[in-house]
Design a protein around this motif. Structure first.
Motif: not given
Length: 252
Positions: A223-252
């Motif tokens: 679901n995140v992949a199709v959003f990022l590929a679409s023009e709905k995400a036209s101002w998103v580039t260079g981002a790596t989005l976590q899709v993890d239910g809060g699992q990651s301990r990173a805060n950036f």
């Protein structure tokens, strides 16, 4: 929501099972023209049939000549590419000391060099059309320790590459982004094998490590992949989005 992906030409590497299969399915449901590439013929055939007979390309994506052959076949078949999803990947080895140098090289070939090479080939086509999207499927362990070291290293390289390529590509209308999944459960994945081998231990792991209290599902990444590929995400580039239910301990 109509994401405006109808008739877009999409290639999903590692698209025969798991997360890749669900990403391919999500694009098909959006009306895109989807092709998948992977090593195993039987899984490719099964997924192709399940998704309405979509084209597939069999090959070892760790080999440069095979990547070039597959990409050229896609262009021959469709004439162009609008979306590239670099999903192929895997893990090997264990600790640094116990992992052979060859295993590190194999991990880089599968996880990093395949992403790098397919992206370079796709960008050349996309630049001419002044549009396109490249998505790199990485991992939360590309940002922190937790998985096998060869896997962590190669996924970290992909995250760094995603930002570098994004800055080069955006002046040509091409957006490059990544998705960093956490623990995703699917029938052919490592988590399923570990769950079967040690049900109580894995249940304890989920309770301890994943704030959402469950494994993720492949379709939640898709679901995140199709959003990022679409023009709905036209101002998103260079981002790596976590899709993890809060699992990651990173805060950036």
């Amino acid at each position: 929501m109509d994401l405006g992906l109808k008739k877009r030409i999409v290639l999903v590497t590692g698209g025969s099972k798991g997360i890749g299969k669900e990403i391919a399915r999500a694009f098909v449901e959006e009306g895109a023209q989807v092709a998948i590439a992977a090593r195993g013929l039987s899984a490719l055939e099964e997924t192709s049939n399940a998704l309405g007979g979509i084209p597939f390309y069999q090959g070892d994506l760790t080999i440069k000549a095979e990547r070039e052959r597959i990409f050229q076949k896609l262009i021959d078949d469709f004439g162009t590419i609008d979306v590239l999803v670099n999903n192929v990947g895997g893990s090997n080895g264990s600790s640094v000391e116990e992992t052979d140098l060859e295993q590190f090289e194999q991990a880089m070939a599968l996880n990093y060099y395949s992403t790098l090479h397919f992206s370079k080939m796709a960008l050349e086509v996309m630049k001419k059309r002044q549009r396109g999207a490249i998505l790199n499927i990485t991992s939360i362990f590309g940002r922190e320790s937790g998985g096998k070291v060869s896997y962590n290293n190669s996924k970290a390289a992909v995250i760094s590459f995603t930002k570098a390529l994004a800055d080069e590509a955006i002046p040509y209308g091409v957006r490059v982004n990544g998705i960093a999944p956490g623990a995703i459960l699917h029938p052919t994945g490592n988590w399923q094998k570990r769950l079967e081998a040690d049900p109580e231990g894995i249940k304890a792991y989920v309770k301890r490590e994943i704030p959402a209290g469950r494994f993720g599902k492949p379709e939640e990444v898709a679901n995140v992949a199709v959003f990022l590929a679409s023009e709905k995400a036209s101002w998103v580039t260079g981002a790596t989005l976590q899709v993890d239910g809060g699992q990651s301990r990173a805060n950036f």
